[in-house]
Design an enzyme around this catalytic site. Structure first.
Site, PDB file in Angstrom:
ATOM      1  N   LYS A 185       0.827  -1.202   0.000  1.00 50.37           N
ATOM      2  CA  LYS A 185       0.000   0.000   0.000  1.00 50.37           C
ATOM      3  C   LYS A 185       0.862   1.254   0.000  1.00 50.37           C
ATOM      4  CE  LYS A 185      -3.982   2.153   2.206  1.00 50.37           C
ATOM      5  NZ  LYS A 185      -5.077   2.003   3.186  1.00 50.37           N
ATOM      6  N   GLU A 191       9.612  -5.862   4.614  1.00 52.31           N
ATOM      7  CA  GLU A 191       9.770  -7.231   4.127  1.00 52.31           C
ATOM      8  C   GLU A 191       9.523  -7.308   2.623  1.00 52.31           C
ATOM      9  OE1 GLU A 191       7.805  -7.449   8.278  1.00 52.31           O
ATOM     10  OE2 GLU A 191       7.694  -6.195   6.479  1.00 52.31           O
ATOM     11  N   GLY A 244      -5.587  -2.657   3.873  1.00 54.21           N
ATOM     12  CA  GLY A 244      -4.818  -3.778   3.360  1.00 54.21           C
ATOM     13  C   GLY A 244      -5.545  -5.101   3.397  1.00 54.21           C
ATOM     14  N   ARG A 245      -6.149  -5.445   4.536  1.00 53.31           N
ATOM     15  CA  ARG A 245      -6.808  -6.751   4.655  1.00 53.31           C
ATOM     16  C   ARG A 245      -8.167  -6.782   3.966  1.00 53.31           C
ATOM     17  NH1 ARG A 245      -6.232  -4.119   9.200  1.00 53.31           N
ATOM     18  NH2 ARG A 245      -7.972  -3.537  10.563  1.00 53.31           N
ATOM     19  N   GLU A 330      -6.770  -8.951  13.395  1.00 50.61           N
ATOM     20  CA  GLU A 330      -6.174  -7.633  13.185  1.00 50.61           C
ATOM     21  C   GLU A 330      -7.249  -6.554  13.229  1.00 50.61           C
ATOM     22  OE1 GLU A 330      -2.470  -6.821  10.777  1.00 50.61           O
ATOM     23  OE2 GLU A 330      -3.972  -5.977   9.423  1.00 50.61           O
ATOM     24  N   HIS A 361      -8.231 -35.708  12.801  1.00 50.40           N
ATOM     25  CA  HIS A 361      -7.214 -36.606  13.343  1.00 50.40           C
ATOM     26  C   HIS A 361      -6.100 -35.837  14.054  1.00 50.40           C
ATOM     27  CE1 HIS A 361      -8.886 -40.174  11.298  1.00 50.40           C
ATOM     28  NE2 HIS A 361      -9.277 -39.280  10.403  1.00 50.40           N
ATOM     29  N   LYS A 472       7.673  -3.472  14.793  1.00 50.23           N
ATOM     30  CA  LYS A 472       8.401  -2.956  13.623  1.00 50.23           C
ATOM     31  C   LYS A 472       9.375  -1.855  14.031  1.00 50.23           C
ATOM     32  CE  LYS A 472       4.738  -3.793  10.193  1.00 50.23           C
ATOM     33  NZ  LYS A 472       3.847  -3.153   9.198  1.00 50.23           N
TER      34      LYS A 472
END
Length: 501
Positions: A185, A191, A244-245, A330, A361, A472
């Site tokens: 964005k 990263e 963003g999400r 978030e 399982h 961060k």
């Protein structure tokens, strides 16, 4: 979060799920809702007429209708950042100016896709999408769910800054036939930009002519992308008001639109738009995202459940639990209300889950016999995603439905308590007609609006995420100053692992 309606809900007697259908023979008609290709079944939860009425009072108390209208009107519902949250406008539902802008940007994306398909950027067989968080989880979910056997391109989505993730893709992709999409964005995400630089170096070392000419930027900061080296014609902007999400509907969805084809991407948008209209216009008693939020709030606020489990009984939806972890935690993992006061109750539970039948399982022992009550959500599809023997899909669905029945019914065993199942454990089932672009778009939009409805009922802001910033900042300070000014444990870790003085 003091609330008269919530206090009243907490005083209501709880029903016994093991007998609920005998005591309420029309329960199925009241707590099952169908919307287009999706059937929502809340009949195996603790909802009652009185509980629903209590939550409707809470919704009125919290100004739900007003806040929902503000969301679709493009008002600044993200109060801490003074910003709108206009992801519905990407689907054609929102402020007219925002809808018009989204359409223009979609047309720009489609034109670039047409050019790529015509090999204007050279031959492309591989798409390397680099992003993190919402810039990766949404596109990865869509591509994984819908790509199937008719893959137009080999798509890899890399988010982790661990070089192993990127190197594994580099080992199997031909750099001369790879298109790099950088999704950020701000176009400053540490990263993402480190991974992007390494991808460019990979192309340079392989002798690719004009590696920057093989890059598409997906960003709300086009100027920064151009400064980094991406030509303006290959920058696909999206609005600053799209979080963003919530951004897979914008140019962040570029790898999905390219890999699946524009018709599929458009169907995804249309499916989401149908859920937008349902959420905006439906009566509260028949509003799927709102009713789902009532269920969530009952277990979080009244029964104090700290987790919520989601199990996709369809391999195509294997990434859905991971996607929901970010969307829900978030968005609603907050500690203050809209006016900055401390939250006194619970906010978002921990979202976790997996894929059926694998999870049966691994973790279902706890769900059936453990001492921690966990509301469970099952998602399945009537139609399979494969052409193998129908016995595969039948076995899958039988297991899905059996788990919900077993959680509710239980089974006593006085002679051997280790083989007893307490029962009375709640579950919701969401059944899709098929995992199509339209149905998946509607499903994801349902979860977005459910998350918003939960936030309204809790009186919090779901559209900021300041909780991710402190780590961060400290990481940047370690990079700049080394092991200085930290606690002894952190200092020792830095010295040992990074060789800092």
């Amino acid at each position: 979060m003091t609330s008269a309606a919530l206090a009243a809900l907490s005083q209501m007697p709880q029903i016994d799920l093991r007998t609920v259908f005998r005591t309420d023979p029309v329960r199925l008609s009241k707590y099952v809702l169908s919307h287009g290709p999706i059937r929502f079944d809340w009949s195996k939860t603790h909802l009652t007429d009185a509980v629903v009425a209590g939550f409707l009072d809470l919704a009125d108390e919290r100004g739900f209708a007003t806040r929902r209208d503000a969301l679709f009107a493009g008002e600044a519902v993200n109060v801490t950042e003074g910003r709108a949250a206009e992801h519905p406008a990407e689907r054609g539902e929102g402020h007219p100016e925002s809808v018009a802008r989204a359409k223009i940007l979609h047309q720009r994306m489609r034109a670039l896709i047409d050019a790529i398909e015509a090999e204007a950027l050279g031959p492309v067989r591989h798409i390397l999408h680099i992003g993190i968080g919402g810039s990766a989880l949404g596109p990865e979910l869509i591509v994984d769910a819908l790509d199937g056997d008719g893959a137009r391109y080999d798509v890899a989505i890399v988010s982790n800054v661990d070089g192993v993730a990127l190197e594994r893709v580099m080992d199997r992709f031909d750099p001369a036939a790879t298109l790099i999409a950088i999704a950020s964005k701000t176009f400053t995400t540490t990263e993402t930009m480190l991974n992007a630089a390494s991808a460019i170096n990979w192309m340079i070392e392989a002798g690719v002519d004009d590696p920057y000419g093989r890059v598409v930027a997906l960003t709300a900061a086009p100027e920064r992308a151009m400064e980094w080296g991406v030509d303006e014609t290959r920058v696909l902007p999206f609005s600053e008001s799209v979080g963003g999400r919530y951004s897979l509907w914008s140019s962040i969805g570029f790898p999905a639109a390219l890999a699946l084809g524009w018709d599929a991407f458009e169907s995804l948008l249309e499916g989401a738009a149908t859920m937008d209209r349902h959420f905006r216009l439906s009566d509260p008693r028949e509003n799927a995202p709102l009713i789902a939020a009532f269920v969530d709030q009952y277990y979080a606020q009244v029964m104090k459940c700290q987790t919520r489990a989601v199990f996709a009984y369809d391999e195509r939806l294997a990434l859905l639990p991971s996607y929901l972890q970010q969307l829900e935690m978030e968005s609603n993992g907050k500690g203050v209300t809209l006016d900055g006061a401390a939250v006194t109750g619970m906010t978002a539970p921990i979202t976790w889950g997996g894929v059926g039948t694998d999870a049966q399982h691994a973790v279902f022992q706890l769900l059936h016999q453990g001492t921690v009550l966990t509301p469970v959500e099952f998602i399945a599809s009537r139609e399979p995603g494969h052409a193998l023997d129908p016995a595969h899909h039948r076995a899958l669905l039988v297991n899905c439905f059996a788990q919900g029945a077993a959680l509710m019914q239980g089974r006593g065993n006085d002679a051997d308590p280790a083989r007893a199942y307490p029962g009375g454990r709640p579950s919701t089932t969401i059944l899709l007609d098929d995992v199509t672009p339209h149905a998946l778009g509607a499903l994801i939009a349902f979860y977005e609006h459910r998350t918003f409805a939960n936030a309204v009922l809790m009186g919090i802001n779901p559209f900021d995420q300041f909780g991710v910033e402190l780590g961060k900042e400290i990481a940047r300070s370690i990079g700049a100053a080394g092991a200085k000014g930290f606690d002894p444990s952190t200092t020792a870790l830095i010295d040992i692992a990074l060789g800092a003085a």
